[in-house]
Design a protein around this motif. Structure first.
Motif, PDB file in Angstrom:
ATOM      1  N   THR A   1       0.854  -1.205   0.000  1.00  0.00           N
ATOM      2  CA  THR A   1       0.000   0.000   0.000  1.00  0.00           C
ATOM      3  C   THR A   1       0.882   1.245   0.000  1.00  0.00           C
ATOM      4  OG1 THR A   1      -0.116  -0.046   2.414  1.00  0.00           O
ATOM      5  CG2 THR A   1      -1.905  -1.146   1.190  1.00  0.00           C
ATOM      6  N   LYS A   2       0.283   2.328  -0.398  1.00  0.00           N
ATOM      7  CA  LYS A   2       0.996   3.605  -0.451  1.00  0.00           C
ATOM      8  C   LYS A   2       0.961   4.307   0.905  1.00  0.00           C
ATOM      9  CE  LYS A   2       1.055   5.622  -5.074  1.00  0.00           C
ATOM     10  NZ  LYS A   2       0.589   6.787  -5.859  1.00  0.00           N
ATOM     11  N   ILE A   3       1.987   5.069   1.157  1.00  0.00           N
ATOM     12  CA  ILE A   3       1.947   6.053   2.243  1.00  0.00           C
ATOM     13  C   ILE A   3       1.724   7.411   1.598  1.00  0.00           C
ATOM     14  CG2 ILE A   3       3.258   7.227   4.042  1.00  0.00           C
ATOM     15  CD1 ILE A   3       4.710   4.667   4.629  1.00  0.00           C
ATOM     16  N   HIS A   4       0.610   8.024   1.917  1.00  0.00           N
ATOM     17  CA  HIS A   4       0.308   9.323   1.302  1.00  0.00           C
ATOM     18  C   HIS A   4       1.275  10.381   1.830  1.00  0.00           C
ATOM     19  CE1 HIS A   4      -3.313   8.161  -0.843  1.00  0.00           C
ATOM     20  NE2 HIS A   4      -3.690   7.457   0.230  1.00  0.00           N
ATOM     21  N   SER A   5       1.776  11.182   0.928  1.00  0.00           N
ATOM     22  CA  SER A   5       2.750  12.214   1.325  1.00  0.00           C
ATOM     23  C   SER A   5       2.144  13.202   2.314  1.00  0.00           C
ATOM     24  CB  SER A   5       3.264  12.953   0.093  1.00  0.00           C
ATOM     25  OG  SER A   5       2.207  13.626  -0.577  1.00  0.00           O
ATOM     26  N   ASP A   6       0.848  13.513   2.179  1.00  0.00           N
ATOM     27  CA  ASP A   6       0.203  14.447   3.109  1.00  0.00           C
ATOM     28  C   ASP A   6       0.291  13.931   4.537  1.00  0.00           C
ATOM     29  OD1 ASP A   6      -0.412  16.106   1.064  1.00  0.00           O
ATOM     30  OD2 ASP A   6      -2.512  15.481   0.865  1.00  0.00           O
ATOM     31  N   ASP A   7       0.076  12.625   4.720  1.00  0.00           N
ATOM     32  CA  ASP A   7       0.154  12.043   6.063  1.00  0.00           C
ATOM     33  C   ASP A   7       1.585  12.069   6.581  1.00  0.00           C
ATOM     34  OD1 ASP A   7      -2.571  11.469   6.026  1.00  0.00           O
ATOM     35  OD2 ASP A   7      -2.258   9.510   5.093  1.00  0.00           O
ATOM     36  N   HIS A   8       2.500  11.628   5.747  1.00  0.00           N
ATOM     37  CA  HIS A   8       3.914  11.569   6.148  1.00  0.00           C
ATOM     38  C   HIS A   8       4.442  12.969   6.497  1.00  0.00           C
ATOM     39  CE1 HIS A   8       8.225  10.961   5.974  1.00  0.00           C
ATOM     40  NE2 HIS A   8       8.305  11.776   4.942  1.00  0.00           N
ATOM     41  N   LEU A   9       4.200  13.944   5.644  1.00  0.00           N
ATOM     42  CA  LEU A   9       4.757  15.283   5.848  1.00  0.00           C
ATOM     43  C   LEU A   9       4.090  16.005   7.013  1.00  0.00           C
ATOM     44  CD1 LEU A   9       5.082  16.495   2.133  1.00  0.00           C
ATOM     45  CD2 LEU A   9       6.830  15.452   3.587  1.00  0.00           C
ATOM     46  N   SER A  10       2.775  15.884   7.143  1.00  0.00           N
ATOM     47  CA  SER A  10       2.071  16.607   8.208  1.00  0.00           C
ATOM     48  C   SER A  10       2.494  16.109   9.585  1.00  0.00           C
ATOM     49  CB  SER A  10       0.562  16.474   8.023  1.00  0.00           C
ATOM     50  OG  SER A  10       0.160  15.122   8.125  1.00  0.00           O
ATOM     51  N   HIS A  11       2.675  14.802   9.744  1.00  0.00           N
ATOM     52  CA  HIS A  11       3.074  14.281  11.050  1.00  0.00           C
ATOM     53  C   HIS A  11       4.530  14.608  11.351  1.00  0.00           C
ATOM     54  CE1 HIS A  11      -0.724  12.196  10.519  1.00  0.00           C
ATOM     55  NE2 HIS A  11      -0.684  11.839  11.796  1.00  0.00           N
ATOM     56  N   ALA A  12       5.368  14.645  10.334  1.00  0.00           N
ATOM     57  CA  ALA A  12       6.748  15.100  10.540  1.00  0.00           C
ATOM     58  C   ALA A  12       6.750  16.578  10.956  1.00  0.00           C
ATOM     59  CB  ALA A  12       7.558  14.899   9.263  1.00  0.00           C
ATOM     60  N   PHE A  13       5.900  17.369  10.320  1.00  0.00           N
ATOM     61  CA  PHE A  13       5.773  18.785  10.670  1.00  0.00           C
ATOM     62  C   PHE A  13       5.335  18.937  12.125  1.00  0.00           C
ATOM     63  CE2 PHE A  13       3.150  22.641  10.963  1.00  0.00           C
ATOM     64  CZ  PHE A  13       4.019  23.595  10.463  1.00  0.00           C
ATOM     65  N   PHE A  14       4.381  18.130  12.562  1.00  0.00           N
ATOM     66  CA  PHE A  14       3.882  18.181  13.941  1.00  0.00           C
ATOM     67  C   PHE A  14       5.020  17.905  14.925  1.00  0.00           C
ATOM     68  CE2 PHE A  14       1.902  16.367  17.715  1.00  0.00           C
ATOM     69  CZ  PHE A  14       0.861  17.243  17.951  1.00  0.00           C
ATOM     70  N   LEU A  15       5.797  16.853  14.684  1.00  0.00           N
ATOM     71  CA  LEU A  15       6.897  16.507  15.583  1.00  0.00           C
ATOM     72  C   LEU A  15       7.989  17.572  15.564  1.00  0.00           C
ATOM     73  CD1 LEU A  15       7.187  12.695  14.762  1.00  0.00           C
ATOM     74  CD2 LEU A  15       6.281  13.727  16.864  1.00  0.00           C
ATOM     75  N   PHE A  16       8.259  18.123  14.379  1.00  0.00           N
ATOM     76  CA  PHE A  16       9.297  19.160  14.290  1.00  0.00           C
ATOM     77  C   PHE A  16       8.886  20.407  15.072  1.00  0.00           C
ATOM     78  CE2 PHE A  16      11.640  22.652  12.452  1.00  0.00           C
ATOM     79  CZ  PHE A  16      12.917  22.127  12.312  1.00  0.00           C
ATOM     80  N   GLN A  17       7.617  20.783  14.997  1.00  0.00           N
ATOM     81  CA  GLN A  17       7.141  21.953  15.739  1.00  0.00           C
ATOM     82  C   GLN A  17       7.261  21.741  17.241  1.00  0.00           C
ATOM     83  OE1 GLN A  17       6.275  24.926  14.486  1.00  0.00           O
ATOM     84  NE2 GLN A  17       6.694  24.187  12.434  1.00  0.00           N
ATOM     85  N   LEU A  18       6.904  20.553  17.720  1.00  0.00           N
ATOM     86  CA  LEU A  18       7.044  20.256  19.149  1.00  0.00           C
ATOM     87  C   LEU A  18       8.502  20.370  19.581  1.00  0.00           C
ATOM     88  CD1 LEU A  18       4.682  17.171  19.695  1.00  0.00           C
ATOM     89  CD2 LEU A  18       4.342  19.505  20.507  1.00  0.00           C
ATOM     90  N   ALA A  19       9.404  19.795  18.792  1.00  0.00           N
ATOM     91  CA  ALA A  19      10.831  19.866  19.122  1.00  0.00           C
ATOM     92  C   ALA A  19      11.332  21.302  19.097  1.00  0.00           C
ATOM     93  CB  ALA A  19      11.624  19.006  18.145  1.00  0.00           C
ATOM     94  N   THR A  20      10.849  22.107  18.149  1.00  0.00           N
ATOM     95  CA  THR A  20      11.269  23.510  18.048  1.00  0.00           C
ATOM     96  C   THR A  20      10.814  24.310  19.266  1.00  0.00           C
ATOM     97  OG1 THR A  20      11.143  23.385  15.629  1.00  0.00           O
ATOM     98  CG2 THR A  20      11.176  25.572  16.614  1.00  0.00           C
ATOM     99  N   ILE A  21       9.598  24.056  19.736  1.00  0.00           N
ATOM    100  CA  ILE A  21       9.084  24.760  20.916  1.00  0.00           C
ATOM    101  C   ILE A  21       9.923  24.424  22.146  1.00  0.00           C
ATOM    102  CG2 ILE A  21       7.132  24.893  22.512  1.00  0.00           C
ATOM    103  CD1 ILE A  21       5.303  24.526  20.038  1.00  0.00           C
ATOM    104  N   ILE A  22      10.250  23.135  22.309  1.00  0.00           N
ATOM    105  CA  ILE A  22      11.058  22.730  23.462  1.00  0.00           C
ATOM    106  C   ILE A  22      12.453  23.326  23.370  1.00  0.00           C
ATOM    107  CG2 ILE A  22      12.130  20.735  24.588  1.00  0.00           C
ATOM    108  CD1 ILE A  22       9.574  19.173  23.790  1.00  0.00           C
ATOM    109  N   ARG A  23      12.991  23.371  22.177  1.00  0.00           N
ATOM    110  CA  ARG A  23      14.308  23.993  21.986  1.00  0.00           C
ATOM    111  C   ARG A  23      14.251  25.483  22.316  1.00  0.00           C
ATOM    112  NH1 ARG A  23      19.113  23.564  19.672  1.00  0.00           N
ATOM    113  NH2 ARG A  23      19.906  25.296  18.451  1.00  0.00           N
ATOM    114  N   LEU A  24      13.160  26.131  21.924  1.00  0.00           N
ATOM    115  CA  LEU A  24      12.975  27.554  22.219  1.00  0.00           C
ATOM    116  C   LEU A  24      12.933  27.781  23.731  1.00  0.00           C
ATOM    117  CD1 LEU A  24      12.479  30.182  20.564  1.00  0.00           C
ATOM    118  CD2 LEU A  24      10.041  29.761  20.849  1.00  0.00           C
TER     119      LEU A  24
END
Length: 881
Positions: free
Chosen positions: A350-373
């Protein structure tokens, strides 16, 4: 000092106003000054007018008024000594016009200008209508104003003092608490079972976002007020118990909070658009425990920064360590969840939709950025010595641009036009004072002239708003003045007893934005009427005096309305459009990133500059040689310069958006049907402000991602090369650079086109003043077609980006399948399993792809809205019933 409740703040403010009024009244009527002054009632009036919400604002307003009044008083004293006096109507009229022009031109701040014009008008109205006036009359007026200002300063300093510095600190603490609450709610929404449950949580987070935005709106104003206060000393007193946890300047706090809010709002946007499908449910189940633990650790850390119980540095470091460990655990769990998804996709074909892959990576990156801030702002910083502090101040002053003598002497035509307008308005008002017949009809007509002085504004809409509020305040104040007279007559102390509760009520309402000036006028009007007529006794009944004030204010406001619209009108809608579309007149950002003067830009051009800045920051951080990426060996100062540039840009954007929202209120009162095909589209312009914020937020994310990728790339192992091999050359830097270059070029062209619309639809008055042309540029059918073509191309770009990103994900899966076929395990294939920096870069690039797609979507929404505004204002496609 630490009141954060709106009710407590307003109560303390109204108590300061009332006490200032009582002290001023005692000085006036309880001391020998009562027998020495003829207009002594001006002292308690100035005690009400001069006191502001914060000490810094009171001191700043007082300084501006005193510096305007002292030279004016000397000038008027010389005029009186030269012989201008009773009956010299023509000479007084000419001198009034000259002084009004000079004051209007030199006083750039509206409040000091009004007070200076008021003093000048009272002086000339008095000397031509009263005989045997002492030569020191103007200094008597100045003395009364200075006494009132001095009382207000002392009360503001000694009674429930609210310093602008402390108010900013309180607002920052409030924002920190609610940003953490907002982030927790967004995480809960991410962990919901379905979309509808998530929307309920997101509605709560949107409410908190609005509350935070309201709290932050005044911060830029307060920062200007802190120039009159010992800010660092006050900060050390206020934060003496928690300086070992976080010790930032006020400007640094503003940058920190606004950046955190951008990231939290980005999380909210991702969850709002998230598809609660099988991919998300699997991801959510794997991360649920770790996300909840991370949120709990971050709540504990923020609580340490904001609660009344202050922990030791060791306790705080322990909480910080727990937060960082929770992030590491979440990172490891997310890697396992991602590998599990890859395995499942390969096994089930089955395919992994890019929207799912990218959006969840974006979510994790934002959390990490806030903690770094949070980690960066709470790191211990060594105290600067006094010498280092002075050196920093000297460097800052050296960077400040100083105007040359030619620039100072160069005439500023908009200010000249504004000064001429003020002069004509006051000249018309002075007829009711200088013409004896009219002066007899209107009882010297002073209130008409005063109304014309006090209802001036920088724009037509601003002036009309002031007039509306002044009229409401005058009616309410005159009503209470008459009730006061009927209740206590001319008894001075009983009059004060009746005025105190009235001032308490409207002093409280003064802090409310919707009342503001109306409350000010309502509070001092009964003081003027009741105390101003006491010397005349029964010869001037209170009812007649109150009605006279209402009548003359109505006449003055009616005249001011007509003259404001007819004489050199500056419409708020023109200022609003200029705020949106202002061109840049300095070098291009790609020429030198950090030297552009963006303080002359509007919001659209600031967005355009930030769009160009994506590529400029990339080029400054990385050097691209064919299809490889080599990290530039840069000094730490270069990173700091880019961060400072981005922070200042974001701060300026917030100021412009706040100004736009204020101008919308003014524009709604203006007669826009004279030049638009339909009524002013207020809702559309409000939507425009929100959409510009969405675009700028995504641009901020791109900048933050680039800087983080660059930081993680400064490693001897060079994780980028490993990721390039993993991505088979198709996901990382070369493709990323091409994507940024293509998108920035297209968006820059779109923004230029949209900005041209706002130039095209400026009013004829604006064109006459700025371009010496009364005719409007004719609307061509091609203008609309250009807009439509731009929107079509943006839609195609979104589709192209989605296709490219899906192709990238498919290539990754094919790469993994080929390696597994050769006998490798999934853990050995993926280079970021045991390399934290590589994983951050991988997440960052996925988040970058998501951000660029959302940036194109936000641009499409903005362009569609601008296109609709274009049609509403220039065509007859939309006609109401």
């Amino acid at each position: 000092m630490c009141a954060t409740s709106t009710f407590i703040r307003r109560l303390q403010y109204t108590l300061r106003i009332t006490l200032s009024f009582l002290i001023g009244g005692f000085i006036t009527y309880g001391t020998p000054l009562n027998d020495q002054l003829t207009t002594q009632y001006l002292i308690p009036v100035m005690c009400i007018l001069a006191i502001q919400e914060t000490f810094g604002m009171t001191l700043l307003a007082s300084y501006q008024m005193i510096t305007a009044l002292i030279p004016l008083s000397i000038f008027l004293y010389i005029i009186q000594k030269l012989g201008v006096g009773y009956g010299d109507y023509l000479a007084a009229e000419l001198l009034l016009l000259v002084s009004s022009f000079a004051l209007s031109y030199k006083c750039t701040q509206i409040q000091p200008r009004k007070i200076a014009l008021l003093i000048s008008s009272i002086f000339f109205a008095t000397i031509v209508n009263q005989q045997n006036l002492p030569s020191t009359f103007i200094f008597t007026l100045l003395e009364e104003f200075v006494i009132g200002i001095s009382v207000s300063l002392l009360v503001s300093l000694l009674v429930f003092p609210l310093f602008a510095t402390i108010d900013i600190e309180n607002r920052m603490n409030y924002c920190l608490k609610n940003l953490q609450r907002m982030e927790s709610i967004v995480i809960q929404a991410f962990l919901c079972e379905d979309q509808m449950s998530a929307q309920v949580s997101l509605a709560r987070s949107s409410t908190l976002e609005q509350m935070i935005r309201v709290a932050m709106n005044l911060i830029h104003t307060r920062l200007n007020e802190t120039q009159m206060e010992p800010s660092r000393l006050l900060q050390r007193i206020f934060n003496r118990r928690r300086r070992h946890l976080m010790d930032l300047t006020l400007q640094e706090q503003e940058h920190f909070v606004s950046s955190w809010m951008f990231h939290v709002c980005s999380l909210q946007l991702m969850v709002k658009q998230c598809r609660f499908n099988e991919y998300h449910n699997h991801f959510k189940q794997e991360l649920q425990v770790d996300l909840a633990h991370l949120d709990s650790c971050q709540c504990s850390m923020v609580s340490d920064l904001t609660s009344s119980t202050v922990p030791t540095r060791e306790q705080f470091d322990d909480h910080l360590g727990q937060l960082q460990q929770a992030l590491k655990t979440l990172r490891q769990t997310s890697i396992e969840a991602r590998l599990s998804q890859v395995e499942h996709s390969l096994q089930s074909a089955t395919k992994i939709h890019s929207d799912d892959h990218l959006s969840h990576a974006f979510f994790l990156f934002q959390l990490a950025t806030i903690i770094r801030l949070l980690t960066q702002v709470t790191n211990y910083r060594e105290k600067q010595s006094f010498l280092q502090t002075m050196q920093d101040v000297r460097k800052k002053k050296q960077k400040t641009k100083h105007r040359s003598i030619l620039q100072v002497l160069k005439p500023q035509w908009p200010r000249i036009a504004s000064a001429l307008k003020s002069t004509i308005i006051i000249g018309v008002g002075s007829i009711f004072v200088m013409v004896p017949r009219l002066a007899d009809i209107f009882e010297n007509g002073q209130w008409i002239l005063i109304a014309l002085c006090m209802t001036q504004g920088d724009t037509v809409g601003g002036a009309l708003t002031t007039m509306k509020r002044r009229l409401i305040g005058t009616l309410l104040g005159a009503m209470w003045a008459y009730i006061t007279y009927l209740s206590v007559g001319d008894h001075i102390y009983n009059t004060f007893g009746m005025l105190v509760p009235w001032i308490l009520v409207f002093g409280y309402l003064k802090s409310a934005p919707e009342w503001n000036y109306a409350a000010v006028v309502a509070s001092f009007t009964p003081v003027l009427i009741n105390l101003g007529r006491i010397p005349y006794g029964p010869s001037l009944p209170a009812g007649n005096y109150a009605l006279l004030r209402i009548e003359e204010n109505l006449v003055g406001i009616a005249i001011a309305t007509v003259l404001t619209i007819l004489i050199f009108p500056v419409f708020a809608i023109d200022v609003l459009k200029k705020n949106i579309e202002s061109e840049v007149y300095s070098h291009s950002i790609t020429h030198h990133l950090l030297t552009v003067d963006f303080f002359s830009l509007g919001t659209l051009q600031l967005c355009r500059q930030s769009i160009n800045g994506m590529q400029a920051i990339y080029d400054q951080l990385f050097q691209n040689e064919q299809f490889d990426v080599t990290v530039v060996d840069m000094e730490k100062t270069a990173d700091q310069e880019i961060k400072s540039f981005v922070d200042a840009q974001r701060s300026r954007f917030h100021q412009l958006i706040s100004s736009q929202r204020m101008l919308l209120e003014f524009s709604a009162l203006e007669p826009t049907l004279w030049w638009f095909q339909n009524a002013f589209p207020t809702v559309r312009y409000e939507m425009l402000a929100s959409q510009q914020t969405d675009i700028f937020r995504m641009l901020h994310n791109v900048d933050a991602i680039l800087m983080r990728i660059h930081e993680c790339s400064k490693d001897e192992t060079n994780p980028i090369k490993d990721l390039q091999m993993y991505g088979n050359g198709g996901v990382l830097p070369s493709a990323l650079h091409n994507e940024l270059t293509t998108l920035s070029r297209q968006l820059s062209e779109c923004v230029n086109l949209w900005a041209s619309y706002f130039t095209l639809t400026q009013t004829r008055c604006y064109r006459l003043a700025r371009e010496c042309s009364f005719s409007r540029t004719s609307l061509l059918e091609s203008d609309l077609l250009k807009h439509e073509q731009c929107l079509i191309e943006l839609h195609q770009t979104i589709h192209r980006l989605q296709t490219e990103h899906q192709g990238t994900v498919d290539r990754l899966l094919n790469y993994c399948l080929d390696r597994i076929t050769q006998g490798d395990t999934i853990g050995r294939i993926v280079p970021y399993v045991d390399n934290e920096r590589a994983y951050v870069i991988f997440l960052g690039i996925a988040a970058m792809h998501y951000s660029t797609t959302e940036l194109a979507r936000a641009a499409l929404a903005l362009g569609t809205n601008i296109h609709t505004i274009f049609e509403l204002e220039t065509t007859k496609l939309y006609r109401s019933f």
